[in-house]
Design a protein around this motif. Structure first.
Motif, PDB file in Angstrom:
ATOM      1  N   CYS A  40      44.327  47.283  14.725  1.00 44.93           N
ATOM      2  CA  CYS A  40      45.270  47.776  13.742  1.00 44.93           C
ATOM      3  C   CYS A  40      46.687  47.719  14.328  1.00 44.93           C
ATOM      4  O   CYS A  40      46.851  47.585  15.542  1.00 44.93           O
ATOM      5  CB  CYS A  40      44.893  49.199  13.341  1.00 44.93           C
ATOM      6  N   PRO A  41      47.702  47.816  13.458  1.00 49.50           N
ATOM      7  CA  PRO A  41      49.077  47.685  13.943  1.00 49.50           C
ATOM      8  C   PRO A  41      49.398  48.570  15.167  1.00 49.50           C
ATOM      9  O   PRO A  41      50.059  48.120  16.097  1.00 49.50           O
ATOM     10  CB  PRO A  41      49.914  48.105  12.725  1.00 49.50           C
ATOM     11  N   ASN A 336      46.755  41.006  10.705  1.00 49.92           N
ATOM     12  CA  ASN A 336      46.213  39.663  10.672  1.00 49.92           C
ATOM     13  C   ASN A 336      46.119  39.081   9.264  1.00 49.92           C
ATOM     14  O   ASN A 336      46.545  37.961   8.993  1.00 49.92           O
ATOM     15  CB  ASN A 336      44.812  39.717  11.284  1.00 49.92           C
ATOM     16  N   GLU A 337      45.567  39.893   8.348  1.00 44.54           N
ATOM     17  CA  GLU A 337      45.214  39.377   7.028  1.00 44.54           C
ATOM     18  C   GLU A 337      46.327  39.597   6.012  1.00 44.54           C
ATOM     19  O   GLU A 337      46.746  40.732   5.752  1.00 44.54           O
ATOM     20  CB  GLU A 337      43.943  40.085   6.549  1.00 44.54           C
ATOM     21  N   ILE A 338      46.803  38.496   5.454  1.00 45.09           N
ATOM     22  CA  ILE A 338      47.843  38.588   4.428  1.00 45.09           C
ATOM     23  C   ILE A 338      47.178  38.780   3.071  1.00 45.09           C
ATOM     24  O   ILE A 338      46.426  37.928   2.618  1.00 45.09           O
ATOM     25  CB  ILE A 338      48.707  37.300   4.404  1.00 45.09           C
TER      26      ILE A 338
ATOM     27  N   ALA B   6      51.519  35.429  17.658  1.00 36.77           N
ATOM     28  CA  ALA B   6      51.306  34.647  18.867  1.00 36.77           C
ATOM     29  C   ALA B   6      51.424  35.539  20.097  1.00 36.77           C
ATOM     30  O   ALA B   6      52.009  36.611  20.054  1.00 36.77           O
ATOM     31  CB  ALA B   6      52.332  33.521  18.943  1.00 36.77           C
ATOM     32  N   LYS B   7      50.871  35.060  21.203  1.00 36.70           N
ATOM     33  CA  LYS B   7      50.888  35.849  22.435  1.00 36.70           C
ATOM     34  C   LYS B   7      51.943  35.302  23.382  1.00 36.70           C
ATOM     35  O   LYS B   7      51.950  34.107  23.710  1.00 36.70           O
ATOM     36  CB  LYS B   7      49.512  35.819  23.100  1.00 36.70           C
ATOM     37  N   LEU B  27      58.656  41.827  16.285  1.00 32.99           N
ATOM     38  CA  LEU B  27      58.346  40.652  15.475  1.00 32.99           C
ATOM     39  C   LEU B  27      56.842  40.402  15.405  1.00 32.99           C
ATOM     40  O   LEU B  27      56.416  39.331  14.982  1.00 32.99           O
ATOM     41  CB  LEU B  27      59.098  39.434  16.019  1.00 32.99           C
ATOM     42  N   GLY B  28      56.047  41.371  15.827  1.00 34.11           N
ATOM     43  CA  GLY B  28      54.608  41.266  15.631  1.00 34.11           C
ATOM     44  C   GLY B  28      53.879  40.415  16.651  1.00 34.11           C
ATOM     45  O   GLY B  28      52.704  40.104  16.477  1.00 34.11           O
TER      46      GLY B  28
END
Lengths: 352, 352
Positions: A40-41, A336-338, B6-7, B27-28
């Motif tokens: 999760c975030p 992950n899932e949009i 991305a990592k 930015l995730g």
């Protein structure tokens, strides 16, 4: 006051927890998330993650004992779980804040005991209750489940009395309330942080624009005059003091001839994300400072005008384009899932 | 351009890596650290940590293959390790930037090939070399090991020719250089970020005040006139372009009648920490944007005057006190052990 390197526990692993964890790192704290879902975030940035359900007493106890202090990022935590946490750690805000805000009927009654205005409301336990309430409230009115609703879910707008059966079925015939329609010009929120010693700092108000029950845009400053700002702050302070609240609190408000309370969120709030770049101390950092017993930061605004937009669904893919503009701050929550309508991130623009 | 989620691999686990990782999370992106020491500032916030030595070829290879892109936060990475990384991933900045800056003699020669001014310097491989150089350079002059020195370590100020033997022994008789003394009024740095396509953004200059070889205070803006600022930017751009550099680069400068290059740091820099709250886009965020192929952010200053102070040793315990002041932003790097003179955190003040 929490010692250096202490571990902050956050119940809930969504983007609010993520942004709380990132705020905690500035001051050198560690973070642990309690969240039933993996990847999760918040767990994508936290030190550790207890991936367990809210009825898992052993995991809840372990989590509370691991942490030097515990907070939460969503209010629908079963009260039983919150009480187990409270037996083993300091929980800020406390479980009373959860009890009084996770059930819409209880929340409305609490607002009335604070001598504050809210929408007219009626308790609904049956179709008969519903039909009777529709007559009293008039149409349109809104049927809302008492528990577990958010971002427009678990709600049904009733346009004519004939909608009753459909509405009742649509919400799964769950315990609910009817809210009478409130005439308003626009929506705002009052966001504040209250310290352990009772000191309160207020954030500038945003105008909050919703679509399909989900927050879409915040515009700062909101078009409130000084008297209205004072009233909004008075409302926020009243609620925070009644709850002996510690941390960041948000109260959603309708603004018309009067200022009417919509909902209380005992947590950091979507309508406060703009404070990360837009004020001297974000709602997230002040929440961490409050629960850790540290002094609160000032909340002055950093630009004459600020806009925040949620990035829903595949709007998250626009970030590279957004980054071409100056004073533009997109955030990606790492989901992950949009999915269409899903809160994937947000973007704040400072208009200098 | 790097895809969502991305990592990013970061070689080195100190506070610079920590602040890079925190920037990446906005930015995730995900983060992985390569660092021989456990429980380091960066691994306390990263997703994963490969705890291995720089001669561990298997671990280096695994690290590079895990990551979508790799960067570093300190320049004394063995070139052999950097090349192994480069065989398996894109490394930004590239290994050439490391080669040319991790050996002081090589760095000085590189600066000369750029037609830039630096301190007079002499190669030292023996006590005889040293004695001869002292005669040519005059006193005072500084003996510095060619490799591995930082924050004043591996240096000896030579005040008279009689210091030669002591100085030579003090630096372990390692390959070294003598730097002649440069007369200057104050020190500054030019910090810039260069994108993959060659675009460069410059940061406002700070006046950098050192004590015992360690940076103590930065004052922004530095007392440079327009011509000097242009010269500093010209120097930075020259070096960045020669290196085909990608990411944030810092060049330390002496300011007197001329602007003279002191040292090149192919990484984010202590004299740029103030940019987190002090400019529109921090040196850390722009570094991430550059290496990920994203547009660079603007770098305008956020207050008329800004100060940054390092928190060394037990100064880190002053954070609760510092938080009482408005517009004051302390950072704690999460290092467990408080040692005198150790960089434990920093504090930035915006003077509005």
């Amino acid at each position: 006051m929490l010692k250096r390197g202490a571990k902050i526990g956050i119940i809930g692993g969504g983007q609010l927890g993520r942004m709380l964890a990132l705020a905690a790192y500035n001051l050198g704290f560690k973070t642990e998330i309690f969240e039933p879902q993996n990847n999760c975030p918040a767990s994508l940035v936290s030190n550790t993650h207890i991936c367990a359900d809210y009825d898992d007493i052993n995991s809840l106890t372990e989590f509370a004992q691991n942490c030097d202090i515990v907070t939460f990022e969503f209010e629908n935590i079963p009260i039983k779980a919150a009480r187990i946490i409270e037996e083993n750690a300091n929980l800020y805000p406390n479980s009373k804040s959860l009890e009084l805000t996770q059930d819409r009927l209880v929340e409305k009654n609490f607002i009335k005991t604070c001598n504050l205005e809210c929408a007219p409301f009626f308790e609904i336990n049956s179709l008969e209750d519903l039909q009777s309430a529709i007559t009293k409230a008039g149409t349109p009115c809104i049927l809302k489940t008492r528990r577990m609703g958010y971002d427009g879910k678990g709600q049904f707008v009733i346009k004519t009395p004939d909608d009753a059966q459909k509405a009742w079925d649509e919400i799964g015939q769950n315990p609910a309330i009817i809210e009478g329609f409130v005439k308003f010009d626009f929506e705002t929120s009052i966001i504040l942080t209250r310290a352990i010693d009772g000191q309160i700092v207020f954030y500038p108000n945003s105008q909050n624009i919703h679509e399909n029950g989900i927050l879409r845009t915040c515009i700062v400053p909101a078009p409130l005059n000084e008297k209205q700002i004072a009233k909004a702050q008075e409302i926020g302070a009243k609620i925070a003091n009644e709850l002996n609240y510690v941390g960041t609190l948000a109260v959603e408000l309708f603004v018309g001839d009067e200022i009417v309370v919509n909902e209380i969120a005992p947590r950091v709030h979507n309508s406060g994300h703009w404070t990360i770049e837009g004020t001297a101390t974000s709602q997230f950092i002040n929440h961490i400072r409050a629960i850790c017993g540290l002094p609160l930061g000032n909340t002055e605004i950093c630009a004459p005008k600020i806009e925040m937009q949620n990035l829903l669904g595949d709007e998250i893919l626009s970030i590279p384009e957004l980054l071409k503009s100056p004073n533009t701050y997109p955030h990606d929550y790492g989901k992950n899932e949009i999915k269409a309508g899903r809160k994937m991130g947000h973007v704040t623009r400072l208009i200098k």
